[in-house]
Design a protein around this motif. Structure first.
Motif, mmCIF file in Angstrom:
data_model
loop_
_atom_site.group_PDB
_atom_site.id
_atom_site.type_symbol
_atom_site.label_atom_id
_atom_site.label_comp_id
_atom_site.label_asym_id
_atom_site.label_seq_id
_atom_site.Cartn_x
_atom_site.Cartn_y
_atom_site.Cartn_z
ATOM 1 N N TYR A 70 0.818 -1.202 0.000
ATOM 2 C CA TYR A 70 0.000 0.000 0.000
ATOM 3 C C TYR A 70 0.857 1.259 0.000
ATOM 4 C CZ TYR A 70 -4.301 -2.509 1.427
ATOM 5 O OH TYR A 70 -5.399 -3.314 1.494
ATOM 6 N N ASN A 71 0.351 2.303 -0.660
ATOM 7 C CA ASN A 71 0.702 3.681 -0.344
ATOM 8 C C ASN A 71 -0.563 4.358 0.164
ATOM 9 O OD1 ASN A 71 2.965 3.766 -3.038
ATOM 10 N ND2 ASN A 71 3.552 4.236 -0.939
ATOM 11 N N TYR A 72 -0.370 5.349 1.016
ATOM 12 C CA TYR A 72 -1.473 6.207 1.446
ATOM 13 C C TYR A 72 -1.395 7.494 0.621
ATOM 14 C CZ TYR A 72 -2.690 3.411 5.611
ATOM 15 O OH TYR A 72 -3.116 2.419 6.465
ATOM 16 N N TRP A 73 -2.506 7.829 -0.041
ATOM 17 C CA TRP A 73 -2.542 8.944 -0.982
ATOM 18 C C TRP A 73 -3.551 10.007 -0.531
ATOM 19 C CZ3 TRP A 73 0.614 9.034 -5.291
ATOM 20 C CH2 TRP A 73 1.180 7.820 -5.697
ATOM 21 N N CYS A 74 -3.403 11.204 -1.117
ATOM 22 C CA CYS A 74 -4.418 12.249 -1.049
ATOM 23 C C CYS A 74 -4.319 13.003 -2.368
ATOM 24 C CB CYS A 74 -4.200 13.179 0.141
ATOM 25 S SG CYS A 74 -5.556 14.345 0.413
ATOM 26 N N SER A 75 -5.405 13.068 -3.115
ATOM 27 C CA SER A 75 -5.339 13.607 -4.470
ATOM 28 C C SER A 75 -5.205 15.127 -4.493
ATOM 29 C CB SER A 75 -6.580 13.201 -5.266
ATOM 30 O OG SER A 75 -6.542 13.793 -6.556
ATOM 31 N N VAL B 63 -8.646 0.039 -2.831
ATOM 32 C CA VAL B 63 -8.893 1.471 -2.668
ATOM 33 C C VAL B 63 -9.936 1.663 -1.558
ATOM 34 C CG1 VAL B 63 -9.565 3.618 -3.804
ATOM 35 C CG2 VAL B 63 -8.350 1.844 -5.095
ATOM 36 N N TYR B 64 -9.458 2.154 -0.426
ATOM 37 C CA TYR B 64 -10.296 2.369 0.767
ATOM 38 C C TYR B 64 -10.011 3.756 1.328
ATOM 39 C CZ TYR B 64 -11.561 -2.617 1.264
ATOM 40 O OH TYR B 64 -12.068 -3.878 1.079
ATOM 41 N N LYS B 65 -10.938 4.243 2.142
ATOM 42 C CA LYS B 65 -10.700 5.467 2.906
ATOM 43 C C LYS B 65 -11.090 5.220 4.364
ATOM 44 C CE LYS B 65 -15.117 7.706 1.617
ATOM 45 N NZ LYS B 65 -15.708 8.913 0.983
ATOM 46 N N LEU B 66 -10.569 6.054 5.248
ATOM 47 C CA LEU B 66 -10.818 5.925 6.684
ATOM 48 C C LEU B 66 -11.192 7.303 7.217
ATOM 49 C CD1 LEU B 66 -10.565 3.826 9.094
ATOM 50 C CD2 LEU B 66 -8.352 4.901 9.553
ATOM 51 N N THR B 67 -12.421 7.419 7.697
ATOM 52 C CA THR B 67 -12.918 8.715 8.131
ATOM 53 C C THR B 67 -13.497 8.609 9.535
ATOM 54 O OG1 THR B 67 -13.485 9.241 5.831
ATOM 55 C CG2 THR B 67 -14.448 10.632 7.550
ATOM 56 N N ASN B 68 -12.849 9.295 10.464
ATOM 57 C CA ASN B 68 -13.376 9.414 11.827
ATOM 58 C C ASN B 68 -13.719 8.029 12.396
ATOM 59 O OD1 ASN B 68 -14.100 10.868 14.069
ATOM 60 N ND2 ASN B 68 -16.089 11.519 13.283
ATOM 61 N N PRO C 57 -12.401 16.098 -1.334
ATOM 62 C CA PRO C 57 -11.146 16.840 -1.170
ATOM 63 C C PRO C 57 -10.655 16.748 0.271
ATOM 64 C CG PRO C 57 -12.714 18.124 -2.440
ATOM 65 C CD PRO C 57 -13.468 16.932 -1.932
ATOM 66 N N GLY C 58 -9.393 16.415 0.444
ATOM 67 C CA GLY C 58 -8.812 16.278 1.774
ATOM 68 C C GLY C 58 -8.933 14.896 2.360
ATOM 69 N N GLU C 59 -9.725 14.018 1.762
ATOM 70 C CA GLU C 59 -9.798 12.633 2.207
ATOM 71 C C GLU C 59 -8.642 11.846 1.591
ATOM 72 O OE1 GLU C 59 -14.415 11.495 3.228
ATOM 73 O OE2 GLU C 59 -13.683 11.098 1.193
ATOM 74 N N GLY C 60 -8.006 11.024 2.397
ATOM 75 C CA GLY C 60 -6.962 10.159 1.890
ATOM 76 C C GLY C 60 -7.543 8.837 1.420
ATOM 77 N N PHE C 61 -6.726 8.067 0.708
ATOM 78 C CA PHE C 61 -7.157 6.749 0.262
ATOM 79 C C PHE C 61 -5.953 5.826 0.147
ATOM 80 C CE2 PHE C 61 -6.157 9.105 -3.566
ATOM 81 C CZ PHE C 61 -5.589 8.194 -4.450
ATOM 82 N N THR C 62 -6.218 4.548 0.265
ATOM 83 C CA THR C 62 -5.171 3.552 0.098
ATOM 84 C C THR C 62 -5.207 3.018 -1.325
ATOM 85 O OG1 THR C 62 -6.571 1.680 0.748
ATOM 86 C CG2 THR C 62 -5.430 2.863 2.504
ATOM 87 N N MET C 63 -4.047 2.643 -1.831
ATOM 88 C CA MET C 63 -3.977 2.029 -3.151
ATOM 89 C C MET C 63 -2.688 1.223 -3.234
ATOM 90 S SD MET C 63 -4.293 3.837 -6.909
ATOM 91 C CE MET C 63 -2.704 4.706 -6.842
ATOM 92 N N LYS C 64 -2.780 0.028 -3.757
ATOM 93 C CA LYS C 64 -1.577 -0.781 -3.955
ATOM 94 C C LYS C 64 -0.921 -0.429 -5.290
ATOM 95 C CE LYS C 64 -2.538 -4.749 -1.005
ATOM 96 N NZ LYS C 64 -2.541 -6.224 -0.896
ATOM 97 N N GLY C 65 0.355 -0.774 -5.395
ATOM 98 C CA GLY C 65 1.126 -0.456 -6.580
ATOM 99 C C GLY C 65 0.909 -1.446 -7.709
ATOM 100 N N THR C 66 1.902 -1.579 -8.559
ATOM 101 C CA THR C 66 1.792 -2.398 -9.761
ATOM 102 C C THR C 66 2.963 -3.355 -9.868
ATOM 103 O OG1 THR C 66 3.002 -0.781 -11.082
ATOM 104 C CG2 THR C 66 0.600 -0.550 -10.989
ATOM 105 N N GLY C 67 2.774 -4.399 -10.667
ATOM 106 C CA GLY C 67 3.853 -5.318 -10.978
ATOM 107 C C GLY C 67 4.372 -5.075 -12.377
#
Length: 599
Positions: free
Chosen positions: A86-91, A144-149, A167-177
């Motif tokens: 995983y990386n933790y992202w915010c667009s 792809v998930y988010k965690l809010t409160n 906007p301002g919500e983060g999300f998880t996403m795995k990388g690629t092979g």
């Protein structure tokens, strides 16, 4: 208000504009610079704003975004190149429409760069397909998930390929092979060399105040929501954001484990405390946990050992805040800054790419202060290391201070150590230094457990000051600055037994259970650094750091030898930190002064 109307424009120098209107099919290409727009960015149909080579967009002080248009901003960021991690992202962007203001994001807005300005939309794989692909860029929506409160593992919310990320919500996403040898910018940096996956975020640029809702003792995944760096200290220490507790937590994962099963994961949260606005802050790495299928803790394992600079969060970086009160936190344009990723104080957590250009520079806020602190390492059961940081700051009190004292986010470990502060477990504690102070530790053991304490790092703290671990069991003092102290304890919770002290008011005990003999000496007459190893410790690596934290000399696989010698003839005069790492992950450090004058 004056507007700038663009057909096309290539910027290679810093540019400040009052407001930009892009006519249909117009574009602007910004290379290796900052674009500052005082007010709005209006992108009409089929127009584009390209940020390349670490370029960033900053906007003015407006609290409400007036950005609009179906045209798109395009900005790159690289995440981990591994479809198991995983990386933790915010667009930095949202949906592009004629509606004014910030809009939601979804992974359908991610693209594979093809040339300097063209890109191919990513393929969004169904949730039944767990493995992402580098070329053609294909992203698994399963992760792809988010965690809010939220206050427990079950409250992660599945997003998949939907555009449900505010906007301002983060999300998880795995990388690629796999790999992708496309070099869109012609710089020799390819989309995926096997160590980092590049994504092209395309959409309406986020701007203005962006709020997130927080609940007391609950966690929220958020991050940098802008197409520029975020001054993380400014965000966390903003008086309107006290509900964040002033601390950011960053996900770290053992990238050697290639599995999609939760029971195989090893991961945890590294902790960043800003301390003060101008400081470089303090970061302590994660202690990796492994988990059962329901998310509960299974066993313990490695420590990441990562040292990541967090003061300026790069574009796209996600992080977690653990709120201390109900309320909101607000990202503001005032928190934005032009600081290039790789510039010493800004890193995205991913595999390091050797091809990545590393240049730094700030649009403002060039000040940097190294916080006075010490880092205490504790090797637990010879399995993993828990690192704690004790900061000395005039802003700190003996109680809990926002932006300084950091809770332990991984306190479910069966055997662990932390600072014991106001009935809570903390991995970073700040205080005003006084020689007579005693700083309590809490030790938790579920079985007979062995704890080996030693000081791993001393920064801007007087080398003349001793550092002891006081053991109330026999009222003994142990010099953990110069030797490790190892002790085995029975199952239980120890809140009053162990304390860090700076003054010995009793008898100094010899660390009879373990005393490490290792001596580091700088021989300026012969321009060499020498280390004596009378205990024949097995040494894994050696690093020499300058006072900026850069590695200027290193060696690996040193194995066991009675002594080691390294030439320092090519190094500048100054103060350096020598660090030897044993196969047991014990750090042996000392400060040296190189003069190369023969004196």
């Amino acid at each position: 208000m004056k507007k700038t109307v663009l057909l096309f424009l290539i910027l290679a120098t810093t540019k400040c504009l009052s407001q930009i209107y892009f006519s249909p099919n117009a574009f602007m290409y910004v290379k290796n610079e900052v674009l500052y727009v005082q007010e709005n960015v209006n992108l009409d149909s089929n127009s584009n704003l390209y940020l390349r080579n670490n370029s960033q967009l900053l906007q003015g002080s407006a609290s409400t975004s007036g950005n609009t248009g179906t045209g798109k901003l395009s900005v790159y960021q690289e995440g981990t190149a591994d479809n198991f991690d995983y990386n933790y992202w915010c667009s930095p962007v949202g949906n592009a429409s004629a509606v004014s203001g910030n809009e939601n994001f979804g992974i359908t807005m991610l693209n594979r760069p093809a040339t300097l300005v063209t890109a191919v939309p990513a393929v969004i794989l169904p949730a039944s397909n767990y493995n992402g692909i580098a070329n053609p860029l294909s992203i698994s929506s399963a992760w792809v998930y988010k965690l809010t409160n939220a206050n427990n593992y079950s409250q992660w919310t599945f997003v998949g390929g939907a555009s449900l990320i505010a906007p301002g919500e983060g999300f998880t996403m795995k990388g690629t092979g796999g790999t992708d040898s496309t070099d869109p910018e012609g710089t020799g940096i390819v989309n995926n060399p096997g160590s980092a996956q590049r994504y092209d975020f395309r959409g309406k640029p986020n701007d203005g105040n962006i709020s997130i809702t927080l609940g007391a003792n609950n966690s929220t995944l958020t991050g940098n929501p802008y197409p520029s760096a975020l001054h993380l200290n400014a965000f966390l220490l903003d008086p309107s954001n006290t509900a964040t507790a002033g601390i950011a937590y960053f996900w770290e994962q053992d990238k050697t484990i290639n599995s999609h099963y939760l029971t195989d994961y090893r991961g945890g949260y590294g902790t960043y405390s800003p301390i003060a606005l101008a400081s470089n802050g303090i970061y302590v790495p994660a202690t990796f946990n492994s988990y059962n299928a329901d998310g509960s803790l299974n066993t313990t394992g490695l420590s990441s050992g990562l040292v990541i600079q967090r003061k300026y969060s790069p574009v796209g970086q996600g992080f977690v805040v653990n709120a201390n009160a109900n309320g909101t936190a607000v990202f503001k344009n005032a928190h934005r800054i032009f600081y290039k990723e790789g510039g010493g104080l800004s890193q995205f957590e991913k595999h390091t790419s050797k091809d990545k250009e590393s240049k730094g520079g700030a649009f403002k806020d060039q000040t940097a202060e190294e916080v006075s602190h010490i880092k205490l390492n504790t090797i637990i059961n010879s399995q993993f290391t828990r690192q704690l940081a004790l900061a000395f700051s005039p802003e700190a009190t003996d109680g809990i201070d926002n932006g300084i004292d950091a809770l332990n986010m991984d306190e479910a470990l069966p055997d662990d150590v932390a600072f014991w502060l106001e009935n809570g477990n903390y991995v970073i504690q700040g205080l005003n230094f006084e020689e007579d102070k005693r700083i309590p530790l809490i030790i938790k053991a579920t079985t007979n457990a062995t704890f080996k304490f030693y000081i791993a790092e001393v920064v801007n703290f007087s080398g003349a000051h001793p550092i002891y671990l006081y053991d109330a069991h026999d009222q003994s003092y142990h010099d953990i600055k110069n030797a490790a102290y190892q002790v085995t304890v029975a199952p239980g919770l120890y809140k009053d037994r162990f304390k860090i002290t700076f003054k010995n008011t009793g008898s100094l005990a010899l660390n009879s259970e373990i005393t490490t003999q290792f001596f580091i000496i700088q021989d300026n007459a012969n321009s060499s650094l020498k280390a004596a190893n009378p205990d024949n410790l097995a040494i894994k690596s050696f690093k020499l750091y300058n006072m900026l934290g850069m590695v200027v000399l290193s060696a690996k696989n040193l194995e066991t030898a009675p002594s080691y010698v390294f030439s320092t003839s090519g190094l500048s005069q100054g103060i350096y930190i020598a660090e030897f790492l044993t196969v047991d992950n014990e750090k042996l450090t000392d400060k040296i002064v190189i003069s190369n004058t023969g004196k």
